[in-house]
Design a protein around this motif. Structure first.
Motif, PDB file in Angstrom:
ATOM      1  N   LEU A  14     -69.696 -19.809 -20.100  1.00  0.00           N
ATOM      2  CA  LEU A  14     -70.182 -19.860 -18.799  1.00  0.00           C
ATOM      3  C   LEU A  14     -71.439 -20.258 -18.389  1.00  0.00           C
ATOM      4  O   LEU A  14     -71.798 -20.923 -17.351  1.00  0.00           O
ATOM      5  CB  LEU A  14     -70.322 -18.123 -18.479  1.00  0.00           C
ATOM      6  N   VAL A  15     -72.343 -20.436 -19.366  1.00  0.00           N
ATOM      7  CA  VAL A  15     -73.659 -21.316 -19.250  1.00  0.00           C
ATOM      8  C   VAL A  15     -73.207 -22.874 -19.100  1.00  0.00           C
ATOM      9  O   VAL A  15     -73.931 -23.457 -18.335  1.00  0.00           O
ATOM     10  CB  VAL A  15     -74.608 -21.006 -20.309  1.00  0.00           C
ATOM     11  N   CYS A  17     -70.500 -24.007 -17.865  1.00  0.00           N
ATOM     12  CA  CYS A  17     -70.122 -24.123 -16.658  1.00  0.00           C
ATOM     13  C   CYS A  17     -70.874 -24.140 -15.473  1.00  0.00           C
ATOM     14  O   CYS A  17     -70.932 -24.997 -14.650  1.00  0.00           O
ATOM     15  CB  CYS A  17     -68.995 -23.312 -16.354  1.00  0.00           C
ATOM     16  N   SER A  18     -72.155 -23.721 -15.907  1.00  0.00           N
ATOM     17  CA  SER A  18     -73.235 -23.667 -14.726  1.00  0.00           C
ATOM     18  C   SER A  18     -73.870 -25.059 -14.689  1.00  0.00           C
ATOM     19  O   SER A  18     -74.333 -25.471 -13.830  1.00  0.00           O
ATOM     20  CB  SER A  18     -73.982 -22.246 -14.862  1.00  0.00           C
ATOM     21  N   PHE A  19     -73.915 -25.595 -15.668  1.00  0.00           N
ATOM     22  CA  PHE A  19     -74.578 -26.899 -15.660  1.00  0.00           C
ATOM     23  C   PHE A  19     -73.619 -27.865 -15.019  1.00  0.00           C
ATOM     24  O   PHE A  19     -74.347 -28.984 -14.642  1.00  0.00           O
ATOM     25  CB  PHE A  19     -74.752 -27.450 -17.388  1.00  0.00           C
ATOM     26  N   ASN A  21     -72.176 -27.052 -12.366  1.00  0.00           N
ATOM     27  CA  ASN A  21     -71.903 -26.661 -11.039  1.00  0.00           C
ATOM     28  C   ASN A  21     -70.342 -25.949 -10.750  1.00  0.00           C
ATOM     29  O   ASN A  21     -70.016 -26.074  -9.709  1.00  0.00           O
ATOM     30  CB  ASN A  21     -72.443 -27.546  -9.989  1.00  0.00           C
ATOM     31  N   ASP A  24     -71.363 -20.173 -10.049  1.00  0.00           N
ATOM     32  CA  ASP A  24     -73.200 -19.753  -9.390  1.00  0.00           C
ATOM     33  C   ASP A  24     -73.858 -19.072 -10.551  1.00  0.00           C
ATOM     34  O   ASP A  24     -73.659 -19.233 -11.834  1.00  0.00           O
ATOM     35  CB  ASP A  24     -72.761 -19.089  -8.109  1.00  0.00           C
ATOM     36  N   GLU A  25     -74.979 -18.855  -9.872  1.00  0.00           N
ATOM     37  CA  GLU A  25     -76.018 -18.409 -10.744  1.00  0.00           C
ATOM     38  C   GLU A  25     -75.780 -17.146 -11.483  1.00  0.00           C
ATOM     39  O   GLU A  25     -76.225 -16.871 -12.364  1.00  0.00           O
ATOM     40  CB  GLU A  25     -77.289 -18.291  -9.766  1.00  0.00           C
ATOM     41  N   TRP A  27     -72.950 -16.135 -12.672  1.00  0.00           N
ATOM     42  CA  TRP A  27     -72.118 -16.238 -13.972  1.00  0.00           C
ATOM     43  C   TRP A  27     -73.007 -16.816 -14.930  1.00  0.00           C
ATOM     44  O   TRP A  27     -72.607 -16.403 -16.225  1.00  0.00           O
ATOM     45  CB  TRP A  27     -70.857 -16.871 -13.454  1.00  0.00           C
ATOM     46  N   SER A  28     -73.950 -17.738 -14.687  1.00  0.00           N
ATOM     47  CA  SER A  28     -74.628 -18.643 -15.555  1.00  0.00           C
ATOM     48  C   SER A  28     -75.479 -17.311 -16.091  1.00  0.00           C
ATOM     49  O   SER A  28     -75.759 -17.271 -17.515  1.00  0.00           O
ATOM     50  CB  SER A  28     -75.552 -19.479 -15.013  1.00  0.00           C
ATOM     51  N   GLY A  31     -73.463 -15.180 -18.567  1.00  0.00           N
ATOM     52  CA  GLY A  31     -73.376 -15.880 -19.664  1.00  0.00           C
ATOM     53  C   GLY A  31     -74.416 -15.814 -20.829  1.00  0.00           C
ATOM     54  O   GLY A  31     -74.101 -15.615 -21.829  1.00  0.00           O
ATOM     55  N   ALA A  32     -75.696 -15.950 -20.199  1.00  0.00           N
ATOM     56  CA  ALA A  32     -76.903 -15.780 -21.007  1.00  0.00           C
ATOM     57  C   ALA A  32     -76.972 -14.673 -21.854  1.00  0.00           C
ATOM     58  O   ALA A  32     -77.266 -14.375 -22.769  1.00  0.00           O
ATOM     59  CB  ALA A  32     -78.127 -16.443 -20.110  1.00  0.00           C
TER      60      ALA A  32
END
Length: 97
Positions: A14-15, A17-19, A21, A24-25, A27-28, A31-32
């Motif tokens: 998930l983290v 995938c956020s890099f 884009n 969205d924020e 899910w990041s 993930g963290a």
């Protein structure tokens, strides 16, 4: 241990995938959080399997009848309070709507 490793992999995905884009924020952040929780549980599991004194203390704590009684008492009160608060909240929000 397998569940902790799976949490870490899902969180890292998930983290990652956020890099790119792709998410969205929210899910990041989720993930963290999964990475941190998975790492903590993995470390606790490793400590349980490698440290005999810690394993003995945990086994006594989880098997003690006094702790089980207090735990069940806390769960019952939490359940009662949740039902009461949810009922009052439903009535209040119904009147406000």
């Amino acid at each position: 241990m397998l569940a902790s490793a799976l949490e870490i992999v899902i969180g890292a995905t998930l983290v990652g995938c956020s890099f790119f884009n792709l998410v969205d924020e929210f899910w990041s952040g989720m993930g963290a959080a999964l990475v941190v929780v998975g790492a903590i549980f993995l470390l606790r599991s490793v400590k349980y399997h490698t440290n005999e004194q810690y394993r003995n203390d945990v086994d006594i704590q989880t098997g003690d009848e006094r702790n089980k009684y207090l735990s069940m008492k806390a769960w019952s009160w939490a359940g009662y309070l949740f039902v009461i608060i949810a009922a009052v909240g439903t009535i209040v929000f119904k009147f406000l709507a």
